[in-house]
Design a protein around this motif. Structure first.
Motif, PDB file in Angstrom:
ATOM      1  N   GLY A   2       0.874  -1.094  -0.046  1.00  0.00           N
ATOM      2  CA  GLY A   2       0.053   0.002  -0.006  1.00  0.00           C
ATOM      3  C   GLY A   2       0.846   1.179  -0.162  1.00  0.00           C
ATOM      4  O   GLY A   2       2.004   1.316  -0.214  1.00  0.00           O
ATOM      5  N   ASN A   3       0.214   2.384  -0.094  1.00  0.00           N
ATOM      6  CA  ASN A   3       0.833   3.638  -0.199  1.00  0.00           C
ATOM      7  C   ASN A   3       0.658   4.680   1.051  1.00  0.00           C
ATOM      8  O   ASN A   3       0.610   5.939   1.230  1.00  0.00           O
ATOM      9  N   GLY A   4       0.322   4.025   2.219  1.00  0.00           N
ATOM     10  CA  GLY A   4       0.123   4.734   3.524  1.00  0.00           C
ATOM     11  C   GLY A   4       1.290   5.214   4.029  1.00  0.00           C
ATOM     12  O   GLY A   4       2.305   5.116   3.448  1.00  0.00           O
ATOM     13  N   ASP A   5       1.046   5.652   5.425  1.00  0.00           N
ATOM     14  CA  ASP A   5       2.202   5.949   6.092  1.00  0.00           C
ATOM     15  C   ASP A   5       3.048   4.551   6.549  1.00  0.00           C
ATOM     16  O   ASP A   5       2.564   3.621   6.864  1.00  0.00           O
ATOM     17  N   THR A   6       4.300   4.923   6.615  1.00  0.00           N
ATOM     18  CA  THR A   6       4.982   3.748   7.259  1.00  0.00           C
ATOM     19  C   THR A   6       6.285   4.512   8.020  1.00  0.00           C
ATOM     20  O   THR A   6       6.396   5.615   8.002  1.00  0.00           O
ATOM     21  N   ARG A   7       7.044   3.561   8.677  1.00  0.00           N
ATOM     22  CA  ARG A   7       7.940   4.110   9.744  1.00  0.00           C
ATOM     23  C   ARG A   7       9.551   3.725   9.067  1.00  0.00           C
ATOM     24  O   ARG A   7       9.488   2.525   8.907  1.00  0.00           O
ATOM     25  N   VAL A   8      10.353   4.717   9.147  1.00  0.00           N
ATOM     26  CA  VAL A   8      11.740   4.379   8.920  1.00  0.00           C
ATOM     27  C   VAL A   8      12.342   3.894   9.900  1.00  0.00           C
ATOM     28  O   VAL A   8      12.375   4.375  11.141  1.00  0.00           O
ATOM     29  N   ARG A   9      12.550   2.520   9.801  1.00  0.00           N
ATOM     30  CA  ARG A   9      13.137   1.714  11.114  1.00  0.00           C
ATOM     31  C   ARG A   9      13.904   0.900  10.912  1.00  0.00           C
ATOM     32  O   ARG A   9      14.305   0.586   9.487  1.00  0.00           O
ATOM     33  N   GLY A  10      14.409  -0.089  11.482  1.00  0.00           N
ATOM     34  CA  GLY A  10      15.277  -0.976  11.054  1.00  0.00           C
ATOM     35  C   GLY A  10      16.562  -1.075  11.903  1.00  0.00           C
ATOM     36  O   GLY A  10      17.088  -0.125  11.867  1.00  0.00           O
ATOM     37  N   LEU A  11      17.244  -2.290  12.342  1.00  0.00           N
ATOM     38  CA  LEU A  11      18.449  -2.356  12.965  1.00  0.00           C
ATOM     39  C   LEU A  11      19.612  -1.647  12.068  1.00  0.00           C
ATOM     40  O   LEU A  11      20.510  -0.927  12.293  1.00  0.00           O
ATOM     41  N   ALA A  12      19.420  -2.214  10.958  1.00  0.00           N
ATOM     42  CA  ALA A  12      20.399  -1.683   9.667  1.00  0.00           C
ATOM     43  C   ALA A  12      20.551  -0.005   9.689  1.00  0.00           C
ATOM     44  O   ALA A  12      21.839   0.516   9.645  1.00  0.00           O
ATOM     45  N   ALA A  13      19.509   0.383   9.515  1.00  0.00           N
ATOM     46  CA  ALA A  13      19.218   1.830   9.085  1.00  0.00           C
ATOM     47  C   ALA A  13      19.947   2.651  10.471  1.00  0.00           C
ATOM     48  O   ALA A  13      20.463   3.544  10.398  1.00  0.00           O
ATOM     49  N   ARG A  14      19.348   2.092  11.742  1.00  0.00           N
ATOM     50  CA  ARG A  14      19.924   2.707  12.981  1.00  0.00           C
ATOM     51  C   ARG A  14      21.476   2.751  13.023  1.00  0.00           C
ATOM     52  O   ARG A  14      22.165   3.386  13.556  1.00  0.00           O
ATOM     53  N   ALA A  15      21.921   1.464  12.688  1.00  0.00           N
ATOM     54  CA  ALA A  15      23.159   1.233  12.866  1.00  0.00           C
ATOM     55  C   ALA A  15      24.121   2.158  12.186  1.00  0.00           C
ATOM     56  O   ALA A  15      25.224   2.628  12.514  1.00  0.00           O
ATOM     57  N   GLY A  16      23.697   2.126  10.696  1.00  0.00           N
ATOM     58  CA  GLY A  16      24.443   2.924   9.946  1.00  0.00           C
ATOM     59  C   GLY A  16      24.315   4.532  10.287  1.00  0.00           C
ATOM     60  O   GLY A  16      25.220   5.133  10.091  1.00  0.00           O
ATOM     61  N   GLY A  17      23.061   4.759  10.607  1.00  0.00           N
ATOM     62  CA  GLY A  17      23.026   6.291  10.943  1.00  0.00           C
ATOM     63  C   GLY A  17      23.899   6.656  12.273  1.00  0.00           C
ATOM     64  O   GLY A  17      24.577   7.520  12.286  1.00  0.00           O
ATOM     65  N   TRP A  18      24.085   5.761  13.276  1.00  0.00           N
ATOM     66  CA  TRP A  18      24.878   5.877  14.293  1.00  0.00           C
ATOM     67  C   TRP A  18      26.504   5.698  14.164  1.00  0.00           C
ATOM     68  O   TRP A  18      27.039   6.920  14.325  1.00  0.00           O
ATOM     69  N   SER A  19      26.829   4.903  13.099  1.00  0.00           N
ATOM     70  CA  SER A  19      28.161   4.947  12.623  1.00  0.00           C
ATOM     71  C   SER A  19      28.585   6.063  11.833  1.00  0.00           C
ATOM     72  O   SER A  19      29.818   6.588  11.915  1.00  0.00           O
ATOM     73  N   ALA A  20      27.619   6.748  10.862  1.00  0.00           N
ATOM     74  CA  ALA A  20      27.849   7.736  10.179  1.00  0.00           C
ATOM     75  C   ALA A  20      28.155   8.947  11.093  1.00  0.00           C
ATOM     76  O   ALA A  20      28.990   9.748  10.865  1.00  0.00           O
ATOM     77  N   ARG A  21      27.293   9.147  12.284  1.00  0.00           N
ATOM     78  CA  ARG A  21      27.494  10.183  13.085  1.00  0.00           C
ATOM     79  C   ARG A  21      28.696  10.225  13.993  1.00  0.00           C
ATOM     80  O   ARG A  21      29.165  10.974  14.527  1.00  0.00           O
ATOM     81  N   HIS A  22      29.180   8.730  14.442  1.00  0.00           N
ATOM     82  CA  HIS A  22      30.251   8.490  15.250  1.00  0.00           C
ATOM     83  C   HIS A  22      31.267   7.858  14.520  1.00  0.00           C
ATOM     84  O   HIS A  22      31.581   6.854  14.964  1.00  0.00           O
ATOM     85  N   ARG A  23      31.523   8.412  13.448  1.00  0.00           N
ATOM     86  CA  ARG A  23      32.583   7.780  12.424  1.00  0.00           C
ATOM     87  C   ARG A  23      33.860   7.038  13.032  1.00  0.00           C
ATOM     88  O   ARG A  23      34.228   6.059  13.052  1.00  0.00           O
ATOM     89  N   TRP A  24      34.637   8.158  14.078  1.00  0.00           N
ATOM     90  CA  TRP A  24      35.912   7.432  14.448  1.00  0.00           C
ATOM     91  C   TRP A  24      35.626   6.392  15.568  1.00  0.00           C
ATOM     92  O   TRP A  24      36.398   5.641  15.744  1.00  0.00           O
TER      93      TRP A  24
END
Length: 755
Positions: A2-24
């Motif tokens: 469907g084309n309703g609302d959905t939530r951006v979620r998921g372990l991979a997305a969260r892990a990637g986001g954290w790593s990109a913000r805390h690179r070193w």
């Protein structure tokens, strides 16, 4: 759907986001993990599988009795002395002189003990032309190959003095040395060459040195960390050299694949005009999630080996599971951190004639970034999906058909190495003159008093009946260990190196001769072991493990696909297509190595059987690895469908946009596996050819033809999920590339976005 609302979620997305913000921090944690794992593993040392733990059944019982008694069986050696002319006999003066010279020469080295004359042990062939001088190597049997050189030279010296006779040595130590010299370096070079081969293919795929190095570095670091972890874990579940080799193979394959999936998506989004951070977020939410689904599925498949009850398989399964898990974690953590640090510098080290940037810009300007070849293929597939399903499935079933007559066994020396080595020719001559003499059955007799009259009588009766029953033509040799109350009885089996006939002789010993003799002595144990017995016990145990392992892998893979895509149809088709590719690989193996069709092309003439452990091993490995491509392609199709495309358009988009990365990944796997297919050992050749053929079929016929054709036929039914399954956990990611790219969509916070 469907084309309703959905939530951006998921372990991979969260892990990637954290790593990109805390690179070193992410890079530092990964480096610390690898260093700690290697350091702790080195300090702990590796515990390897013991002989007594290799198998269950009688083979295990015999090994356990020997181990508990503290007896280290030496490496036994045999010198064949044979008249070259039909008229020559062991009773000739020259023959007797040669026997005496051999005995004196080997004793003179100081490396041997218990040298026996064929005239005392009656190890003279029925035709009188051949005789065996037997002795044991001093010291540890496992390292006897390192000490046998002086003995071999002594025997060669006697051969030079007796030109009318054939004087050749064979045994555990001499075979160790021969194989180490001939194939040790060969095998090591194959493992080492896998990395530069993968790097070369990645250079062609990316056209830039930095981009090509990242997947290799991730794979190598994952392998190094896993080597350390294997040392730690081995104190709970012993490991082995075979497990280490399989871990290297699997680790390189999945490590490169996972990084390749992530990197190609990130690069694709940047080439579409997005900035580096946005491109990275999209790759984390899409390819990162596909990596986790694929990685967990591969881990489940590898865990299937733990249900075999075979120590070697359990070691291979656990080692492979660990390296896949480590590579998966590295791909969704340290990789996004490195990409964030590098930014546009990931394109450094461009190779002008390979770098695709200008070509991709031209394609983007034309609105087409898809593979021309696969676009043409998909056009035909989607135009006539039913015809394509019938033709492709029919072809694969035809290829798989020979597998119905698969014959498995532990390969004999001549099957494993052919006639390329002189020692193989010696092995064949010994077996021809003394059937079963090179691979006798070994009866380990344990009694309260090994010298008790009833035990002595039973041993003598067993020795006589072993020959009168037709199980052996003799001579049957008995070695007593009075201090441990043990006796070793060596019985040459009728059938020799023919494991089918030798197996029948073994059954006579176990089921007829033993119960009528040794079995009548109360409290006496007499398990029968040896190479033929080990092969039979291994086959029996493996046969019993096939159903539980297959069921475990298939059921859990089905559940994971169901939860990951929330589609009963996708889960079912995933399993069916994977089974089809495994079946085709089996068929190719049987056709080439068992029936000899095209065997000369890979140097596999005259093998006639598949190594016992390979079918189950291939099933587990291939079922896991094929999920890499399947999850990646289906995820892209689902993503396109969520963005509003029709199912047919989504299939076209998903297949052709992933064609480049799937092709690159497949070429790397096929190239690495094919290296093992070039080795001289038939077991390694079978593994390499089987894996390479299956991956090639999987990445082309399965993913390029059957998958899109089946999905096109099913249409909207691809996304069918019964209402009663709606309560299942939702592990889908549901976010489209546009949603992830939108400024308001924060994948790490889980805010709602519009798909």
């Amino acid at each position: 759907m469907g084309n309703g609302d959905t939530r951006v979620r998921g372990l991979a997305a969260r892990a990637g986001g954290w790593s990109a913000r805390h690179r070193w921090a992410a890079v530092g944690i990964w480096v610390l993990f690898v260093v700690l794992a290697m350091g702790l593993g080195s300090a702990a040392g590796r515990v390897d599988v013991k002989d007594s733990d290799q198998l269950k059944g009688e083979t295990h019982t015999a090994a356990k009795i020997i181990e508990d008694a503290g007896i280290d069986e030496p490496a036994s050696e045999t010198v064949l002395i044979q008249a070259k002319d039909a008229g020559g006999k062991a009773t000739d003066a020259d023959f007797r002189a040669a026997v005496a010279a051999v005995m004196k020469a080997v004793e003179g080295t100081g490396k041997v003990t218990d040298v026996t004359s064929p005239y005392d042990t009656r190890t003279i062939s029925k035709d009188g032309r051949s005789a065996l001088v037997q002795f044991d190597m001093r010291g540890d049997a496992d390292t006897a190959g390192d000490r046998v050189e002086p003995v071999l030279k002594a025997v060669e010296g006697v051969q030079k003095e007796h030109g009318s006779l054939r004087i050749e040595e064979i045994g555990g130590a001499s075979m160790q040395k021969t194989f180490s010299d001939a194939f040790g370096d060969d095998f090591e070079k194959a493992e080492l060459s896998a990395v530069p081969v993968a790097l070369g293919i990645l250079l062609i795929a990316f056209g830039a040195l930095v981009a090509a190095l990242l997947p290799v570095l991730l794979a190598v670091s994952a392998i190094m960390a896993t080597m350390g972890l294997m040392g730690i874990v081995s104190h709970v579940m012993p490991m082995s050299d075979t497990a280490n080799s399989v871990m290297l193979l699997v680790g390189l394959a999945v490590g490169v694949d996972y990084c390749l999936f992530y990197l190609r998506r990130e690069r694709e989004e940047r080439q579409a005009g997005r900035d580096s951070q946005t491109a990275l977020r999209i790759a984390a939410a899409t390819s990162g999630r596909a990596i986790i689904v694929s990685g967990v599925t591969v881990c489940v498949a590898m865990a299937g080996m733990l249900f075999t009850g075979l120590a070697e398989f359990e070691a291979m399964g656990l080692a492979s599971l660990m390296v896949v898990a480590v590579a998966m974690v590295g791909s969704v953590t340290v990789l996004p951190a490195l990409l964030s640090l590098l930014g546009e510098r990931v394109e450094k080290g461009k190779i002008p004639w390979l770098h695709p940037e200008s070509r991709l810009r031209r394609k983007r300007a034309a609105g087409n970034r898809e593979s021309r070849f696969w676009t043409a293929v998909l056009k035909g597939v989607l135009a006539k999906p039913l015809v394509c399903v019938v033709v492709a499935a029919g072809a694969l079933l035809a290829i798989a058909a020979p597998a119905l007559g698969m014959k498995t066994q532990n390969l004999t020396l001549d099957q494993e190495f052919g006639d390329s080595l002189p020692i193989v020719q010696t092995y064949n001559r010994v077996n021809a003159s003394f059937p079963g003499g090179s691979e006798p059955a070994e009866v380990v007799v344990k009694a309260a008093d090994i010298n008790a009259p009833q035990v002595t009588a039973a041993l003598a009766d067993f020795k006589a009946r072993a020959i009168s029953s037709g199980a052996s033509r003799g001579p049957v040799e008995i070695k007593l260990h009075d201090a441990q109350n043990l006796a070793f009885v060596y019985v040459p089996l009728v059938g020799g190196s023919d494991f089918d006939k030798a197996g029948q002789s073994l059954d006579k010993l176990r089921d007829e001769v033993r119960p009528a003799t040794l079995g009548k002595v109360e409290g006496l144990q007499a398990p029968i072991t040896g190479q033929v017995a080990g092969s039979k016990d291994f086959n029996d145990q493996l046969t019993g493990a096939v159903v539980p392992v297959f069921a475990f892998v298939v059921i859990f893979a089905f559940v994971l696909m169901l939860l990951s895509f929330r589609s009963l149809t996708v889960a079912i088709t995933s399993i069916v297509l994977n089974l089809l590719s495994v079946g085709a690989a089996y068929g190719i193996l049987v056709a080439v190595f068992q029936h000899g069709w095209g065997a000369s092309l890979v140097g596999a003439e005259g093998v006639g059987a598949i190594i016992t452990w390979l079918p189950l091993f291939l099933f587990v490995i291939l079922f896991g690895l094929s999920m890499d491509y399947h999850v990646f392609v289906v995820s892209r199709i689902r993503e396109a469908r969520l963005r509003g495309r029709t199912t047919k358009d989504a299939i076209q988009h998903g297949v052709v946009t992933t064609a480049g990365v799937v092709t690159s990944a497949a070429v790397i796997m096929v190239a690495v596996f094919a290296i093992f297919g070039t080795l001289s050992m038939q077991s390694m050749k079978q593994m390499g050819v089987g894996l390479a053929a299956a991956v090639l079929i999987d990445a082309t016929i399965i993913r390029g033809v059957l998958l899109p054709a089946v999905m096109a036929l099913l249409g909207e039914r691809n996304w069918y999920l019964p209402k009663w399954l709606n309560r299942l956990p939702d592990l889908t990611h549901d976010e489209s590339a546009d949603a992830v790219a939108a400024p308001a969509a924060r994948d790490d916070e889980g805010e709602r976005v519009r798909v």
